[in-house]
Structure formats: structure tokens, C-alpha cells
Design an enzyme around this catalytic site. Structure first.
Site, PDB file in Angstrom:
ATOM      1  N   MET A 112     -15.108  21.469 113.028  1.00  0.00           N
ATOM      2  CA  MET A 112     -16.402  21.323 112.363  1.00  0.00           C
ATOM      3  C   MET A 112     -16.763  22.545 111.487  1.00  0.00           C
ATOM      4  O   MET A 112     -17.222  23.552 111.494  1.00  0.00           O
ATOM      5  CB  MET A 112     -17.549  22.082 113.752  1.00  0.00           C
ATOM      6  CG  MET A 112     -17.377  21.030 114.984  1.00  0.00           C
ATOM      7  SD  MET A 112     -18.514  21.625 116.363  1.00  0.00           S
ATOM      8  CE  MET A 112     -17.100  22.296 117.137  1.00  0.00           C
ATOM      9  N   MET A 171     -15.287  26.139 114.301  1.00  0.00           N
ATOM     10  CA  MET A 171     -16.547  26.408 113.346  1.00  0.00           C
ATOM     11  C   MET A 171     -16.635  27.307 112.223  1.00  0.00           C
ATOM     12  O   MET A 171     -15.945  28.595 112.426  1.00  0.00           O
ATOM     13  CB  MET A 171     -17.707  26.599 114.429  1.00  0.00           C
ATOM     14  CG  MET A 171     -17.948  25.896 115.559  1.00  0.00           C
ATOM     15  SD  MET A 171     -19.152  26.242 116.626  1.00  0.00           S
ATOM     16  CE  MET A 171     -18.627  25.359 117.973  1.00  0.00           C
ATOM     17  N   HIS A 185     -10.789  20.373 116.896  1.00  0.00           N
ATOM     18  CA  HIS A 185     -11.978  19.712 116.390  1.00  0.00           C
ATOM     19  C   HIS A 185     -12.568  20.581 115.152  1.00  0.00           C
ATOM     20  O   HIS A 185     -13.137  21.923 115.452  1.00  0.00           O
ATOM     21  CB  HIS A 185     -13.036  19.791 117.576  1.00  0.00           C
ATOM     22  CG  HIS A 185     -14.336  19.032 117.217  1.00  0.00           C
ATOM     23  ND1 HIS A 185     -15.351  19.086 117.948  1.00  0.00           N
ATOM     24  CD2 HIS A 185     -14.859  18.345 116.013  1.00  0.00           C
ATOM     25  CE1 HIS A 185     -16.338  18.397 117.435  1.00  0.00           C
ATOM     26  NE2 HIS A 185     -15.886  17.896 116.168  1.00  0.00           N
ATOM     27  N   SER A 197     -13.168  22.572 126.967  1.00  0.00           N
ATOM     28  CA  SER A 197     -13.408  23.118 125.649  1.00  0.00           C
ATOM     29  C   SER A 197     -13.354  24.835 125.865  1.00  0.00           C
ATOM     30  O   SER A 197     -14.297  25.312 126.330  1.00  0.00           O
ATOM     31  CB  SER A 197     -14.774  22.775 125.233  1.00  0.00           C
ATOM     32  OG  SER A 197     -15.297  23.488 124.030  1.00  0.00           O
ATOM     33  N   HIS A 204      -9.148  21.390 124.449  1.00  0.00           N
ATOM     34  CA  HIS A 204      -9.922  21.087 122.947  1.00  0.00           C
ATOM     35  C   HIS A 204     -10.366  22.340 122.621  1.00  0.00           C
ATOM     36  O   HIS A 204     -10.935  23.105 123.071  1.00  0.00           O
ATOM     37  CB  HIS A 204     -11.110  20.452 123.519  1.00  0.00           C
ATOM     38  CG  HIS A 204     -12.003  19.885 122.563  1.00  0.00           C
ATOM     39  ND1 HIS A 204     -12.020  18.599 121.693  1.00  0.00           N
ATOM     40  CD2 HIS A 204     -13.338  20.389 121.904  1.00  0.00           C
ATOM     41  CE1 HIS A 204     -12.717  18.483 120.891  1.00  0.00           C
ATOM     42  NE2 HIS A 204     -13.611  19.685 120.935  1.00  0.00           N
ATOM     43  N   ASP A 240     -12.677  23.952 119.272  1.00  0.00           N
ATOM     44  CA  ASP A 240     -13.564  23.939 118.545  1.00  0.00           C
ATOM     45  C   ASP A 240     -13.585  25.090 117.412  1.00  0.00           C
ATOM     46  O   ASP A 240     -13.810  26.066 117.693  1.00  0.00           O
ATOM     47  CB  ASP A 240     -15.006  24.150 119.231  1.00  0.00           C
ATOM     48  CG  ASP A 240     -15.397  22.884 120.125  1.00  0.00           C
ATOM     49  OD1 ASP A 240     -15.221  21.680 119.702  1.00  0.00           O
ATOM     50  OD2 ASP A 240     -15.247  23.085 121.208  1.00  0.00           O
ATOM     51  N   MET A 242     -20.082  12.501 119.255  1.00  0.00           N
ATOM     52  CA  MET A 242     -20.861  13.722 119.693  1.00  0.00           C
ATOM     53  C   MET A 242     -21.928  13.248 120.527  1.00  0.00           C
ATOM     54  O   MET A 242     -22.755  12.427 120.050  1.00  0.00           O
ATOM     55  CB  MET A 242     -21.148  14.645 118.689  1.00  0.00           C
ATOM     56  CG  MET A 242     -20.176  15.060 117.646  1.00  0.00           C
ATOM     57  SD  MET A 242     -19.171  16.195 118.653  1.00  0.00           S
ATOM     58  CE  MET A 242     -20.451  17.458 119.149  1.00  0.00           C
ATOM     59  N   ASP A 265     -17.910  14.425 123.521  1.00  0.00           N
ATOM     60  CA  ASP A 265     -18.139  15.818 123.689  1.00  0.00           C
ATOM     61  C   ASP A 265     -19.751  16.101 123.554  1.00  0.00           C
ATOM     62  O   ASP A 265     -20.448  15.772 122.615  1.00  0.00           O
ATOM     63  CB  ASP A 265     -17.408  16.423 122.274  1.00  0.00           C
ATOM     64  CG  ASP A 265     -17.376  17.844 122.232  1.00  0.00           C
ATOM     65  OD1 ASP A 265     -17.827  18.603 123.122  1.00  0.00           O
ATOM     66  OD2 ASP A 265     -16.860  18.623 121.176  1.00  0.00           O
TER      67      ASP A 265
END
Length: 224
Positions: free
Chosen positions: A79, A48, A77, A19, A44, A46, A148, A182
Site C-alpha cells: 500500500m 504502508m 501487500h 494479517s 499476509h 501490509d 479491498m 481484504d
């Protein structure tokens, strides 16, 4: 294109996916080189928005920058509160897999279809406090489910063991579904997740908190 991307991800499983949220963004290319030397086979990312989760990270330019320097699968991912507004841009940036949160959308099937129209692998993520029946009606249409094991938004949280039962129930019900986990994945938890049927393991501090990425990745792989 979708089938090629899906087959490629299936072919690397079980896979440790670093990540990048915890990497050194002042030396992103150097981090990529270290991870490549360590033998990782996917990344990966993330994303946000400060709204769906109370944190901000990065967006399309980071995905596009990584795409220029690696051909590894990029697992993005989302979010974010409005994934539909950004799927096209992340597809253009070079994502191979886009995962959105079931809690963020009213019509997950429409989001899955939008992702698939770009030839990209579609994933649906679910937070630990969200009832599993929220996934009803969309699992059959998606390629992957991201369980998650911490609440989405911040790294460094403790692993929640109920994720194991969630992985087991999904694997029993959907033998061919890609399963991802994750949050809090490290040497003490990765083996149990694999035994529960998980395929993709998102790892943060268990790699980036170590001085030797190759040793850290090798230990995690041994436990798979």
C-alpha cells in the site's frame, strides 16, 4: 520459480491468511508459533508508507525476519505510492507474492513484469471506490486480484458488501485467476466471499482479537 510459487498458493486455497498488521510485534516469533500451531498456511503482510495511505507499518526487515523462521508463503501487500522502487528489495527479503495498488501506478503491466522477473506471484489490488474498469488491460497479465472490501490503510473497518459483486464478476470473467479479499473478513462475511469465488481471505481481528487462535482459525475454515 514463479510457477512453483503460484502452484503452492493455489494448492492451499481456500486459505485464511492472518494479517500481521494486528499482531503483537513485541512477540513476533511467539505470534508466528501460535499461528503455525493454529494451522494457517500463509501470512499476509501490509506495507504502508504514510503517503498512499495515511498510516505507517513496516518494511523489508519484517519480511526478512519472518522468512528466516517460516517457509509459509508470504503475501506482501504494498500500500505504497511507488511500488517499483521497492519490489526488488521485497523480493530479496523473501516475499512469495507481491500485490500493488492499481491506483498507485500509471503502467501496471510494467510493475507486473518487474515482479515476475523475480519469480514472484504478482497481484493487483483495487480499492472499493475505484471503478473496476481501472483493471482493464492488466488482469490477463497478473496472477491475482485483491478486492479491498474496505478502503486501504487501517484495520477494523466494516465490510463493504459491494466486494461480493466484484468477486463474482471477476470469477465469471477469469475462472483461473486467484482472487483475494481484504477488510472486515470474519465469521459473518467469509462464507459469502467464498461463494462469490474467492480463494484467499485476509483476516485480522477475527484471529488476533481472539484468545485462542486455533479455535478462531478452525471456525473460519469451517465456514469455507
Amino acid at each position: 520459480m514463479l510457477q512453483q510459487r503460484l502452484d503452492r498458493i493455489r494448492n492451499i486455497t481456500p486459505a485464511v491468511l492472518p494479517s500481521l498488521l494486528q499482531c503483537d510485534f513485541g512477540d513476533l516469533r511467539g505470534e508466528l508459533e501460535r499461528l503455525t500451531k493454529a494451522g494457517v498456511e500463509g501470512l499476509h503482510l501490509d506495507v504502508m508508507d504514510g503517503h498512499f495511505v495515511p498510516n505507517l507499518s513496516y518494511g523489508m526487515p519484517i519480511v526478512a525476519g519472518l522468512r528466516r523462521w517460516t517457509d509459509m508463503p508470504l503475501d506482501v501487500h504494498l500500500m505504497i505510492s511507488d511500488p517499483a522502487a521497492y519490489i526488488d528489495a521485497f523480493a530479496d527479503a523473501g516475499a512469495d507474492m507481491l500485490t500493488f495498488h492499481i491506483e498507485a501506478v500509471e503502467n501496471p503491466l510494467a510493475i507486473i513484469d518487474q515482479i515476475h522477473r523475480h519469480g514472484i506471484v504478482a497481484g493487483v489490488a483495487i480499492n472499493p471506490d475505484t471503478p473496476m474498469d481501472r483493471l482493464d488491460g492488466c488482469v490477463e497479465a497478473t496472477d491475482a486480484v485483491l478486492v479491498m472490501s474496505v478502503k486501504a490503510g487501517f484495520g477494523g473497518q466494516a465490510f463493504r458488501p459491494e466486494a461480493i459483486e466484484r468477486l463474482k464478476s471477476l470469477r465469471e470473467a477469469y475462472p483461473d485467476l486467484l482472487l483475494e479479499v481484504d477488510g472486515g473478513i470474519k465469521e459473518e462475511t467469509i462464507g459469502d466471499c467464498r461463494q462469490a469465488g474467492c480463494d484467499l481471505f485476509v483476516v485480522g481481528s477475527a484471529i488476533f482479537g481472539q484468545s485462542d487462535y486455533q479455535t478462531a482459525v478452525s471456525r473460519l475454515r469451517d465456514l469455507l
